[in-house]
Design a protein around this motif. Structure first.
Motif, PDB file in Angstrom:
ATOM      1  N   GLU B 299      89.043   5.763  47.621  1.00 58.82           N
ATOM      2  CA  GLU B 299      89.662   4.450  47.814  1.00 58.82           C
ATOM      3  C   GLU B 299      89.133   3.707  49.040  1.00 58.82           C
ATOM      4  N   PHE B 300      88.104   4.275  49.685  1.00 55.68           N
ATOM      5  CA  PHE B 300      87.613   3.596  50.894  1.00 55.68           C
ATOM      6  C   PHE B 300      86.209   3.035  50.730  1.00 55.68           C
ATOM      7  N   GLY B 301      85.925   2.484  49.588  1.00 56.75           N
ATOM      8  CA  GLY B 301      84.606   1.882  49.408  1.00 56.75           C
ATOM      9  C   GLY B 301      83.566   2.924  49.069  1.00 56.75           C
ATOM     10  N   SER B 302      82.339   2.698  49.558  1.00 51.30           N
ATOM     11  CA  SER B 302      81.236   3.545  49.111  1.00 51.30           C
ATOM     12  C   SER B 302      81.083   4.812  49.948  1.00 51.30           C
ATOM     13  N   PHE B 303      82.056   5.091  50.807  1.00 51.06           N
ATOM     14  CA  PHE B 303      81.946   6.273  51.659  1.00 51.06           C
ATOM     15  C   PHE B 303      81.816   7.561  50.850  1.00 51.06           C
ATOM     16  N   ASN B 304      82.473   7.579  49.669  1.00 48.80           N
ATOM     17  CA  ASN B 304      82.433   8.818  48.890  1.00 48.80           C
ATOM     18  C   ASN B 304      81.012   9.204  48.514  1.00 48.80           C
ATOM     19  N   SER B 305      80.231   8.230  48.046  1.00 42.82           N
ATOM     20  CA  SER B 305      78.875   8.613  47.633  1.00 42.82           C
ATOM     21  C   SER B 305      77.979   8.826  48.847  1.00 42.82           C
ATOM     22  N   PHE B 306      78.224   8.071  49.898  1.00 43.30           N
ATOM     23  CA  PHE B 306      77.453   8.300  51.130  1.00 43.30           C
ATOM     24  C   PHE B 306      77.656   9.731  51.623  1.00 43.30           C
ATOM     25  N   CYS B 307      78.921  10.135  51.722  1.00 40.15           N
ATOM     26  CA  CYS B 307      79.219  11.486  52.209  1.00 40.15           C
ATOM     27  C   CYS B 307      78.638  12.540  51.276  1.00 40.15           C
ATOM     28  N   PHE B 308      78.784  12.315  49.988  1.00 41.01           N
ATOM     29  CA  PHE B 308      78.299  13.301  49.014  1.00 41.01           C
ATOM     30  C   PHE B 308      76.794  13.536  49.175  1.00 41.01           C
ATOM     31  N   VAL B 309      76.057  12.450  49.315  1.00 48.14           N
ATOM     32  CA  VAL B 309      74.610  12.583  49.462  1.00 48.14           C
ATOM     33  C   VAL B 309      74.273  13.319  50.766  1.00 48.14           C
ATOM     34  N   GLU B 310      74.978  12.945  51.837  1.00 47.21           N
ATOM     35  CA  GLU B 310      74.702  13.584  53.125  1.00 47.21           C
ATOM     36  C   GLU B 310      74.998  15.078  53.083  1.00 47.21           C
ATOM     37  N   ILE B 311      76.091  15.418  52.401  1.00 51.33           N
ATOM     38  CA  ILE B 311      76.492  16.828  52.319  1.00 51.33           C
ATOM     39  C   ILE B 311      75.437  17.631  51.569  1.00 51.33           C
ATOM     40  N   SER B 312      74.926  17.049  50.489  1.00 56.21           N
ATOM     41  CA  SER B 312      74.107  17.865  49.589  1.00 56.21           C
ATOM     42  C   SER B 312      72.609  17.818  49.874  1.00 56.21           C
ATOM     43  N   LYS B 313      72.179  16.829  50.638  1.00 56.76           N
ATOM     44  CA  LYS B 313      70.737  16.589  50.778  1.00 56.76           C
ATOM     45  C   LYS B 313      69.925  17.808  51.224  1.00 56.76           C
ATOM     46  N   ALA B 314      70.360  18.457  52.295  1.00 57.11           N
ATOM     47  CA  ALA B 314      69.559  19.551  52.858  1.00 57.11           C
ATOM     48  C   ALA B 314      69.381  20.678  51.846  1.00 57.11           C
ATOM     49  N   THR B 315      70.480  21.023  51.177  1.00 53.79           N
ATOM     50  CA  THR B 315      70.421  22.099  50.190  1.00 53.79           C
ATOM     51  C   THR B 315      69.515  21.710  49.025  1.00 53.79           C
ATOM     52  N   LEU B 316      69.621  20.452  48.615  1.00 54.10           N
ATOM     53  CA  LEU B 316      68.799  20.002  47.494  1.00 54.10           C
ATOM     54  C   LEU B 316      67.317  20.032  47.837  1.00 54.10           C
ATOM     55  N   LEU B 317      67.015  19.675  49.082  1.00 51.27           N
ATOM     56  CA  LEU B 317      65.601  19.705  49.491  1.00 51.27           C
ATOM     57  C   LEU B 317      65.036  21.108  49.364  1.00 51.27           C
ATOM     58  N   CYS B 318      65.870  22.090  49.654  1.00 50.92           N
ATOM     59  CA  CYS B 318      65.457  23.487  49.513  1.00 50.92           C
ATOM     60  C   CYS B 318      65.075  23.793  48.066  1.00 50.92           C
ATOM     61  N   LEU B 319      65.960  23.427  47.154  1.00 45.69           N
ATOM     62  CA  LEU B 319      65.708  23.690  45.736  1.00 45.69           C
ATOM     63  C   LEU B 319      64.490  22.904  45.265  1.00 45.69           C
ATOM     64  N   LEU B 320      64.435  21.672  45.714  1.00 47.16           N
ATOM     65  CA  LEU B 320      63.343  20.794  45.324  1.00 47.16           C
ATOM     66  C   LEU B 320      61.997  21.374  45.750  1.00 47.16           C
ATOM     67  N   ASN B 321      61.932  21.819  46.991  1.00 45.88           N
ATOM     68  CA  ASN B 321      60.648  22.265  47.509  1.00 45.88           C
ATOM     69  C   ASN B 321      60.188  23.571  46.895  1.00 45.88           C
ATOM     70  N   PHE B 322      61.131  24.423  46.534  1.00 49.25           N
ATOM     71  CA  PHE B 322      60.709  25.628  45.819  1.00 49.25           C
ATOM     72  C   PHE B 322      60.067  25.223  44.496  1.00 49.25           C
ATOM     73  N   GLY B 323      60.712  24.289  43.794  1.00 52.38           N
ATOM     74  CA  GLY B 323      60.158  23.805  42.528  1.00 52.38           C
ATOM     75  C   GLY B 323      58.768  23.226  42.713  1.00 52.38           C
ATOM     76  N   GLU B 324      58.608  22.424  43.763  1.00 52.13           N
ATOM     77  CA  GLU B 324      57.302  21.817  44.023  1.00 52.13           C
ATOM     78  C   GLU B 324      56.265  22.898  44.297  1.00 52.13           C
ATOM     79  N   ALA B 325      56.662  23.891  45.077  1.00 50.30           N
ATOM     80  CA  ALA B 325      55.720  24.950  45.428  1.00 50.30           C
ATOM     81  C   ALA B 325      55.277  25.704  44.178  1.00 50.30           C
ATOM     82  N   VAL B 326      56.223  25.974  43.284  1.00 50.90           N
ATOM     83  CA  VAL B 326      55.871  26.684  42.050  1.00 50.90           C
ATOM     84  C   VAL B 326      54.940  25.820  41.203  1.00 50.90           C
ATOM     85  N   ALA B 327      55.284  24.537  41.105  1.00 48.59           N
ATOM     86  CA  ALA B 327      54.488  23.645  40.256  1.00 48.59           C
ATOM     87  C   ALA B 327      53.059  23.501  40.772  1.00 48.59           C
TER      88      ALA B 327
END
Lengths: 382, 647
Positions: B299-327
């Motif tokens: 109910e506070f505007g776009s903070f929900n998606s901002f926070c969600f992205v910030e929370i998940s980014k580092a972990t996602l980069l990990c998964l992403l980079n493993f995929g890139e390395a394999v590819a």
């Protein structure tokens, strides 16, 4: 000359031979021209980088973006020189059978650095958010104790993030945090709750400094006959890649930068390298000055942020309502500066991250192309 | 709170009117071209209003008295917790709601005091200052409470919780192309669990009963303009929680250099872990995290998606980079199945990613994962190609002993048996190369009279791979000097291929025509074997003078001897040959037996007068029995064997 006129005759055959030699020479000459042009472009681009305008000081966000652009341009040109119309077998022969694998090995190391730095940009962004909190507190008129305390809390966290030892980002925090489990300490100066560690992408023992060191290891400028041929642009590209990665690590918070080399040998007599060497020395001097202090890195905006934040912390420490008019005005100046920095970060960090990612993908693609060529060279002739 | 609302308006009206009038008069007084009269009137008015103001000021001082009292009360309520070791939310709902109410009250007081800013009054300023300071204290406290609450209620999950999501392959096909040895482990598949209903897996990352508490903190912090602090604290805490969940999944934090240098078995393990982690991460953790962000910050505007992205980014980069390395790693044929797993998983999840990171803040995540999907597709195609090339280019220097089933045949057939599992994906990815493959293999005749499954791109590719295998086997067969053994080798291997196709899903893709053709092929080799081994032997027993009833004694003796030597020779060599399939072996023994024993019996029967133990070294029964020793893979000799005819 029409070769047909001479066909069949001995002279004709010689002439055709000579034509082929001429063609070979022409190719070779073209290649030398290309190499010269490439190195001229490198020289031009770096001299532009070393005389930045006020808007983009060396190691500012926009300067780093320009540096990455330079890398992309040089890389594209380099790839064209080495791979376009190239006979794969040439690249599988000495000295290229050594030079190219070495280049690709450095490329892989550069990829890990790109990732570490991408992550580091996140911690810069975190600092930006904390600064914004301080700004919104100190932008109030009049400033009271509440605003000052609010700003101080955010600024202390900011300073802690800046001074965080990048060796073990997590340890520092877990001790700070222990209070939150059931016991609330009375320490008023404790670091605020939003304090966030840098979460590293790779193994704990991975070190950006060591990674840079290993890219510098056995980098030797081509000598003798090699100095004028294809080995020379390969060397140039190596130096550019090392320089760019090194500058990124120096600028942006990164996993374990202790012992980051401050020097890698590039012969001064190389014309294209003048500006690059100048920049390297300048950054190295800065690094030596800062190394012992906080580890936020040499990013221009971060250094300015650190200064303003420190001044504002001093201001909040000595603040007594209603506050000295002169000091208030000074503080307002720092707030304005901080606001400007945050604006630059807000606009610049995402593009910077995109640039780093673009460089990452470009290195991957270029590596694949080189590997394809090498693979072709290793196939038997059909 | 009502108190406060009633306290302020009493002075509010007066203050406003007088202050406004005073302002106007002052402003008019600064006008340059005024007549002297007018200027005098204004000065008088100014003086008058000033006295009025000071009157009200003293009155107003008293007017603020109510506000001050109220502030003192709230201060007590808030300050009491400052010296308290206990967390407010740990001490019960009464304390909690009292505290929140107090904070609300401070906020209302501040709003009221601010609205009077037109009027400069020391008392008001001082009260506002105190209230703001109090609010700051409360906010800082709430932030601590929030962090404490989030840390305390961080839910722990066992990885087995997601067992259904995670086990597609229980056993790993870890064999590399270079180790063409044993039959690979049987893979047990359980693909029936790949449900797209992501909502099924959403869990409470924070217990449901705590959500209202967190929300109440969010509400008052946002109302007091401390939303940024809330978000930073929330992000910091949830990010750590997510990293903890990620750690449970045991994905190693690897650098790209590490991945590229990894030895195949470990890499295969990591690839499996990635596939599993991706599903759990997106379907369970991130979907749940997103819901948590929406619940608390929706109910506070776009903070929900901002926070969600910030929370998940580092972990996602990990998964992403493993995929890139394999590819970007070398494309080895053994990687194909794992790559297919990775590709299928990501292409399955990519819609979830789009939904989770639908807005601007998440565009980076979306773009990167779509890019990775493309690169994995490229790797699959490349590895498939390399698999095909490896099949046709696998070289042997020495003939495979015994002429049995070559490891390459085993490897290829067992490997491609896994492909039908990935039929849809392979069809999608191999489609554009379809025509090339068809050209490569002219015998394919895709599509003609064939059902859909035999004409799909994957089927064509499968047949092109087996036909590469066949031509390679032909090359390998040439390493045998003995023509008969060449045929045994080809018979064995083609029979093996047919068997593998028949016993698996592959039969749908290879089709009846292929089966017929290949049945015929190995039977042809069977016949060729018989001809090249036995026709010369049998010819010794032939009656080359059909007119006369029997041979002369000497000719008979000679023939008998020659047959004996030839038979012993065959026995000696071919007992060391190998037909691993018992049925095939038996069939060949029977059909050989029919021909040889029949010819031998006829031969002996036609010359009954000459048959004696001296001439006839081997009885018909001996020959029949000896034939059963052939192709067992253990060399024997008739001369020294116990089967020798007893005197």
């Amino acid at each position: 000359m029409n070769a047909n006129e001479y066909q069949g005759s001995f002279l004709g055959r010689i002439s055709i031979r000579r034509n082929q030699v001429v063609v070979m020479d022409a190719i070779h000459e073209q290649e030398l021209e290309d190499i010269e042009l490439f190195q001229k472009h490198v020289s031009d681009r770096f001299s532009e980088l070393s005389s930045p305008s006020d808007d983009d000081a060396v190691l500012s966000i926009s300067w780093l973006c320009k540096l990455l652009d330079v890398f992309l341009c040089c890389e594209a040109e380099f790839e064209a020189i080495l791979l376009m119309d190239r006979d794969p077998y040439q690249l599988s022969k000495p000295p290229f059978d050594r030079l190219i694998p070495e280049l690709l090995d450095r490329a892989v190391k550069a990829l890990d650095i790109c990732n570490a730095v991408t992550n580091g940009v996140e911690s810069v962004r975190h600092c930006q958010k904390l600064a914004e909190i301080a700004i919104s507190a100190l932008d109030q008129k009049p400033i009271g104790d509440g605003e000052v305390k609010r700003a101080k809390r955010a600024l202390s966290t900011l300073m802690a993030a800046i001074n965080l030892d990048d060796k073990d980002g997590t340890n520092a925090k877990s001790t700070e945090r222990s209070w939150s489990f059931g016991r609330r300490s009375g320490n008023k100066d404790r670091v605020a709750g939003q304090f966030r560690s840098l979460s590293w992408q790779v193994a704990k023992n991975w070190s950006a400094a060591k990674q840079i060191q290993s890219t510098i290891y056995n980098l030797v400028a081509p000598r003798g006959a090699e100095a004028s041929g294809l080995p020379s642009p390969i060397y140039t590209m190596n130096v550019i890649m090392i320089f760019v990665m090194w500058a990124l690590v120096a600028a942006i918070p990164c996993q374990e930068r202790t012992g980051l080399p401050t020097h890698f040998p590039v012969p001064k007599q190389l014309n294209w390298a003048h500006s690059l060497i100048g920049l390297q020395e300048k950054i190295a001097d800065e690094w030596k000055k800062k190394e012992k202090k906080g580890m936020a890195g040499l990013l221009d905006e971060m250094q300015r942020m650190e200064k303003s934040a420190q001044s504002l912390i001093d201001f909040t420490d000595s603040f007594q309502f209603p506050g000295d008019a002169e000091k208030l005005q000074e503080a307002a100046g720092h707030v304005a500066e901080l606001t400007e920095i945050c604006r630059i970060m807000e606009q610049g960090l995402t593009p910077l991250q995109m640039h780093i990612r673009e460089v990452f993908h470009r290195i991957v693609r270029s590596r694949t192309e080189f590997l394809d060529v090498l693979e072709k060279a290793s196939l038997p002739v059909i | 709170m009502d108190e406060c609302q009633s306290a302020i308006p009493t002075v509010d009206g007066d203050l406003h009117v007088v202050a406004a009038a005073h302002h106007i008069v002052k402003a008019l007084g600064t006008t340059k071209n005024l007549s002297d009269d007018l200027r005098k009137i204004l000065i008088d008015l100014d003086a008058h209003l000033s006295t009025m103001t000071s009157n009200i000021d003293s009155k107003g001082g008293k007017g603020f008295f109510g506000v001050e009292e109220q502030l003192k009360q709230v201060e007590r309520k808030i300050m009491i917790w400052e010296s308290e070791q206990m967390m407010i939310w740990d001490s019960g709902p009464k304390d909690t709601s009292d505290y929140l109410e107090a904070v609300d009250e401070v906020q209302t007081l501040i709003d009221g005091l601010r609205s009077l800013s037109v009027y400069e009054n020391q008392k008001r300023k001082e009260l506002l200052r105190r209230a703001s300071s109090l609010l700051q204290m409360a906010m800082s406290r709430l932030e601590d409470e929030l962090i404490h609450m989030l840390a305390k209620h961080r839910q722990q999950f066992e990885p087995k919780y997601m067992s259904c999501l995670s086990t597609r392959w229980n056993v790993v096909y870890n064999e590399s192309f270079d180790s063409l040895e044993n039959e690979p482990a049987k893979e047990t598949s359980s693909r029936n669990c790949t449900s797209n209903e992501s909502s099924e897996y959403i869990v409470d990352l924070v217990p449901a009963h705590v959500i209202p508490d967190i929300k109440s903190i969010a509400k008052v912090m946002f109302a007091s303009d401390y939303g940024q602090e809330f978000c930073e604290a929330f992000i910091g805490e949830r990010k750590e929680a997510l990293e903890q969940y990620f750690a449970v999944l045991k994905m190693g934090k690897l650098s790209i250099g590490d991945v590229l240098q990894m030895e195949w078995t470990s890499l295969s393990n990591e690839m499996n872990k990635w596939t599993r982690s991706m599903k759990i991460m997106f379907r369970v953790y991130l979907a749940s995290e997103k819901r948590l962000c929406d619940l608390i910050l929706g109910e506070f505007g776009s903070f929900n998606s901002f926070c969600f992205v910030e929370i998940s980014k580092a972990t996602l980069l990990c998964l992403l980079n493993f995929g890139e390395a394999v590819a970007m790693g070398p494309h080895q044929p053994e990687k194909l199945l794992r790559l297919l797993d990775m590709y299928e998983t990501l292409s399955d999840i990519v819609l979830d990613i789009d939904a989770l990171f639908s807005d601007e803040a998440g565009s980076f995540v979306r773009t990167e994962f779509h890019g990775l999907l493309e690169r994995l597709a490229g790797s699959v195609k490349e590895s498939f190609n390399i698999f095909r090339v490896s099949v046709s280019s696998n070289k042997s220097v020495y003939p495979f002993p015994g002429g049995g089933v070559h490891p390459l045949s085993k490897y290829v057939m067992n490997y491609i048996r896994m492909f039908p599992e990935y039929c849809n994906t392979l069809n999608l990815l191999l489609e554009d190369r379809h025509s090339d493959a068809a050209n490569l293999v002219t015998e394919l005749q895709c599509g003609r009279n064939a059902s859909l499954s035999t004409s799909c791109p994957m089927a064509c590719h499968l047949r092109s791979i087996t036909s590469s295998l066949e031509s390679n086997l032909h090359k390998k067969s040439k390493l045998y000097k003995d023509e008969a053994l060449q045929h045994i080798f080809l018979m064995n291997n083609i029979h093996y291929m047919v068997q593998k196709v028949k016993d698996s899903e592959l039969r749908h893709f290879f089709g009846d025509e292929w089966m017929r053709k290949h049945n015929a092929k190995f039977q042809q080799h069977e016949m060729n074997y018989e001809r090249s081994t036995w026709s010369s032997v049998i010819s010794l027993l032939k009656d080359d003078n059909p007119g006369s009833s029997s041979l002369s004694k000497s000719t008979f003796k000679e023939r008998c001897k020659a047959f004996g030597i030839a038979f012993e020779e065959v026995y000696k060599t071919q007992t060391s040959w190998c037909i691993p399939d018992p049925q095939l072996r038996e069939d060949l023994q029977i059909s050989t037996s029919l021909k040889v024993v029949h010819a031998y019996r006829t031969f002996l029967g036609r010359n009954p007068a000459h048959v004696d133990e001296k001439c006839v070294k081997h009885t018909v029964e001996d020959v029949e029995k000896s034939l059963l020793d052939l192709f067992e893979g253990s060399p024997r000799s008739l001369r020294n064997s116990p089967r020798r005819v007893k005197p």
